[in-house]
Design a protein around this motif. Structure first.
Motif, PDB file in Angstrom:
ATOM      1  N   MET A 191      35.041  37.261  47.143  1.00  0.00           N
ATOM      2  CA  MET A 191      35.527  35.608  48.198  1.00  0.00           C
ATOM      3  C   MET A 191      36.115  34.929  47.415  1.00  0.00           C
ATOM      4  O   MET A 191      37.045  33.934  48.263  1.00  0.00           O
ATOM      5  CB  MET A 191      33.906  35.128  47.604  1.00  0.00           C
ATOM      6  N   LYS A 192      36.180  34.700  46.203  1.00  0.00           N
ATOM      7  CA  LYS A 192      37.762  33.755  45.192  1.00  0.00           C
ATOM      8  C   LYS A 192      39.268  34.322  45.728  1.00  0.00           C
ATOM      9  O   LYS A 192      39.946  33.491  46.377  1.00  0.00           O
ATOM     10  CB  LYS A 192      37.519  34.293  43.947  1.00  0.00           C
ATOM     11  N   SER A 193      39.374  35.022  46.033  1.00  0.00           N
ATOM     12  CA  SER A 193      40.640  35.998  46.388  1.00  0.00           C
ATOM     13  C   SER A 193      41.241  35.443  48.224  1.00  0.00           C
ATOM     14  O   SER A 193      41.191  34.698  48.151  1.00  0.00           O
ATOM     15  CB  SER A 193      40.984  37.476  45.887  1.00  0.00           C
ATOM     16  N   THR A 194      39.477  35.715  49.102  1.00  0.00           N
ATOM     17  CA  THR A 194      39.698  35.151  50.081  1.00  0.00           C
ATOM     18  C   THR A 194      40.124  33.805  50.378  1.00  0.00           C
ATOM     19  O   THR A 194      40.349  33.815  52.060  1.00  0.00           O
ATOM     20  CB  THR A 194      38.666  36.029  51.253  1.00  0.00           C
ATOM     21  N   LYS A 195      38.986  33.585  49.831  1.00  0.00           N
ATOM     22  CA  LYS A 195      39.851  31.666  49.676  1.00  0.00           C
ATOM     23  C   LYS A 195      40.983  31.252  49.924  1.00  0.00           C
ATOM     24  O   LYS A 195      41.122  30.318  49.870  1.00  0.00           O
ATOM     25  CB  LYS A 195      38.526  30.907  48.600  1.00  0.00           C
ATOM     26  N   LYS A 196      41.260  32.340  49.167  1.00  0.00           N
ATOM     27  CA  LYS A 196      43.663  31.995  48.917  1.00  0.00           C
ATOM     28  C   LYS A 196      43.976  31.903  50.211  1.00  0.00           C
ATOM     29  O   LYS A 196      45.126  31.651  50.588  1.00  0.00           O
ATOM     30  CB  LYS A 196      44.003  32.855  48.023  1.00  0.00           C
ATOM     31  N   ASP A 228      49.938  41.542  41.842  1.00  0.00           N
ATOM     32  CA  ASP A 228      48.925  42.149  42.489  1.00  0.00           C
ATOM     33  C   ASP A 228      48.297  41.400  41.325  1.00  0.00           C
ATOM     34  O   ASP A 228      46.713  42.353  40.955  1.00  0.00           O
ATOM     35  CB  ASP A 228      48.077  43.085  42.995  1.00  0.00           C
ATOM     36  N   LEU A 229      47.196  40.436  40.440  1.00  0.00           N
ATOM     37  CA  LEU A 229      46.424  39.830  39.449  1.00  0.00           C
ATOM     38  C   LEU A 229      44.748  40.006  39.939  1.00  0.00           C
ATOM     39  O   LEU A 229      44.697  39.630  39.058  1.00  0.00           O
ATOM     40  CB  LEU A 229      47.084  38.741  38.867  1.00  0.00           C
ATOM     41  N   ASP A 230      44.228  39.386  41.022  1.00  0.00           N
ATOM     42  CA  ASP A 230      43.659  39.316  41.456  1.00  0.00           C
ATOM     43  C   ASP A 230      42.386  41.056  40.930  1.00  0.00           C
ATOM     44  O   ASP A 230      43.166  41.539  41.093  1.00  0.00           O
ATOM     45  CB  ASP A 230      43.248  38.539  42.679  1.00  0.00           C
ATOM     46  N   GLY A 231      41.647  40.666  40.464  1.00  0.00           N
ATOM     47  CA  GLY A 231      40.531  42.022  40.577  1.00  0.00           C
ATOM     48  C   GLY A 231      40.066  42.676  39.731  1.00  0.00           C
ATOM     49  O   GLY A 231      40.759  41.429  38.349  1.00  0.00           O
ATOM     50  N   MET A 232      39.232  43.310  39.319  1.00  0.00           N
ATOM     51  CA  MET A 232      39.053  44.088  37.810  1.00  0.00           C
ATOM     52  C   MET A 232      38.045  45.559  38.240  1.00  0.00           C
ATOM     53  O   MET A 232      37.992  45.727  39.034  1.00  0.00           O
ATOM     54  CB  MET A 232      37.668  42.608  37.308  1.00  0.00           C
TER      55      MET A 232
END
Ligand code: FAD
Ligand code: NAI
Length: 468
Positions: free
Chosen positions: A224-229, A393-397
């Motif tokens: 959700m955080k990423s796709t809000k971007k 591609d810094l988003d994620g874990m």
């Protein structure tokens, strides 16, 4: 055996059915495959996995051209999204895939019959082609692989113009100005991403408090955080109460848990609230094959209530995934041949092909908590990876869940670049019952995204991550 008698007949040519037919032919059975549409491949190849990934790839190129090329030092004039060309390319990708299945049927000497299949008795199927011609065939064993269809809202049937399912969303002739997505599950997030990337305003209305709610909850939060971007807006915990088509606009009314009303107007509403098994027209009750709300109950051999008739894929219980259907296709063919196949259902991975991608296998943290199983957890963020910095591609874990006592890996949940491909390593590890320490002692090439898996395993074995 007469020309119209087979050892095995398969109804439905999706990934379950066509794979079952190939494996049956490999095992030496005279096999027929019945498909009502003119092309083979079912939902997956025609209106599912393949076309959605084709549009995801095109829209990702467009988004990157617009947003990250300049940072990489690539100067181009402002790109324009040409939806007609995107849809045309997608159609080409679909065609080459479905033609490939037709080739595989020929290669394996599988008789393909185009027409709607329905049972006359437990060994006889009537195949009615589009031009009304009827052919009856006989088979010793029959595999039902008739798949699934989109579920509609009870008060707003698909009109296929403004209130649409994924099938129409893969064929739009214009870029929606405002796409309302009902259901923040897999289809909602994938197709919502496609249109958000090429300029639509996208609003996701989801009944639960999380998107992709069946996955580990941390995945939905990160996605959700990423796709809000991308500009996607979310209305979680909302129950849709009305949806109407007013010509060129749709109007949605919903309310949250406190009863607060939400009204949205858009040019299209994509309803993606799940799919239902498809058994209509098969004449199952005539021959005593039990169904429960359309789904066919099966035993551990994937046999229906009539023992020479099997069922696989979306039409039976379990995840509605192409690779699950394929495994079941192979399983049934080998069962019929008297072999002892096995499917490890807990280790079927699930992937959401957004960017960042989401991929999971095994148990979620919520499932482990609910079962009271002792577990430990280790996570590693993409932003600490050299490879992720290089590609921006810094988003994620990566999150690894392991047994607190034995250290065996119980679940791996990844949100980030290339998660879809990375999850295969977790499946291999878990099939061989690896411990988190096993993985953390194996060399992982540098710089790769996979290093995050190793680091998360190090974190799970006792806070030993090296780069965090
Ligand atoms: P289906 O693929 O649905 O095939 C059933 C076939 O049976 C159809 O061709 C139908 O025409 C035929 N049929 C039905 N009744 C009859 C009859 N009476 N006579 C003759 N033929 C009949 N899964 C993934 O794993 N990865 C993905 O990326 C993915 N993306 C998806 C994207 C979208 C938009 C959608 C909608 C689904 C996606 N899926 C994905 C799910 C995947 O498509 C299904 O799980 C898979 O297709 C199920 O395979 P199946 O063989 O059970 O049935
Ligand atoms: P889904 O089950 O993934 O998501 C449906 C979502 O709709 C859920 O989040 C649910 O809480 C929500 N919902 C249900 N009723 C609602 C309502 N009345 N109002 C608002 N929200 C509501 O189903 P989806 O996205 O339709 O996809 C169907 C299936 O197709 C998936 O379950 C998956 O098996 C398969 N699929 C797989 C893909 C992949 O593997 N990448 C891609 C697309 C589909």
């Amino acid at each position: 055996m007469s020309d119209s008698s087979y050892q095995v007949a398969v109804i439905g040519s999706g990934p379950g059915g066509y794979v079952a037919a190939i494996r049956c032919a490999q095992l030496g059975f005279k096999t027929a495959l019945i498909e009502k549409y003119s092309t083979l491949g079912g939902t997956c190849l025609n209106v599912g996995c393949i076309p959605s990934k084709a549009l995801l790839d095109s829209s990702e190129h467009f988004f990157n051209a617009q947003h990250s090329f300049s940072e990489h030092g690539i100067e181009i004039s402002a790109p324009k999204a040409n939806i007609d060309q995107m849809i045309k390319r997608k159609a080409g990708v679909v065609k080459s895939n479905v033609d490939g299945i037709a080739y595989l049927m020929k290669k394996n000497k599988i008789e393909v019959l185009h027409g709607v299949g329905s049972f006359l008795d437990r060994n006889t199927i009537e195949v009615k082609s589009e031009d009304g011609k009827i052919q009856n065939i006989k088979a010793e064993k029959i595999i039902i692989a008739t798949g699934s269809k989109p579920t509609a809202l009870p008060f707003a049937p698909f009109d296929k113009k403004r209130i649409i399912s994924s099938t129409e969303a893969l064929e739009l002739k214009e870029i929606p100005k405002h796409l309302i997505v009902i259901g923040g599950g897999v289809i909602g997030m994938e197709l919502g991403s496609v249109y958000a990337r090429i300029g639509s305003k996208v609003s996701v209305v989801e009944f639960m408090d999380n998107i992709i709610p069946t996955m580990d909850l941390s995945m939905g939060k990160e996605l959700m955080k990423s796709t809000k971007k991308l500009g996607i807006e979310f209305y979680l915990g909302h129950k849709v109460t009305a949806l109407t088509n007013a010509g060129s606009q749709v109007k949605l009314t919903a309310e949250d848990k406190a009863g607060k009303k939400l009204v949205l107007e858009g040019d299209y509403a994509l309803v993606c609230i799940g799919r239902r098994p498809y058994t209509e027209g098969l004449g199952l009750n005539k021959i005593g094959v039990e169904t429960v709300k359309g789904q066919i109950p099966v035993n551990e051999h994937l046999q229906t209530s009539v023992d020479n008739i099997y069922a696989i894929g979306d039409v039976v219980r379990g995840a509605m995934l192409a690779h699950k259907a394929e495994e079941e296709g192979v399983f049934v063919a080998e069962k019929i041949a008297g072999q002892k196949p096995h499917i490890h259902y807990n280790l079927i991975p699930g992937v959401v092909y957004t960017w960042p991608e989401v991929a999971s296998v095994g148990q979620t943290e919520e499932q482990l908590k609910a079962s009271g199983a002792p577990y430990k957890s280790g996570s590693f963020p993409y932003k600490a990876l050299g490879r992720a910095r290089a590609s921006m591609d810094l988003d994620g874990m990566v999150k690894v869940l392991a047994d607190k006592n034995t250290d065996e890996i119980l679940g791996v949940h990844i949100v980030g670049a290339r998660a879809a491909d990375m999850i295969a390593a977790a499946v291999v590890a878990m099939e061989y019952r690896a411990s988190a320490e096993d993985i953390s002692r194996m060399s992982h090439a540098h710089p790769t995204y996979m290093e995050a898996f190793k680091e998360a395993c190090l974190a799970a074995t006792g806070n030993r991550a090296l780069h965090m």
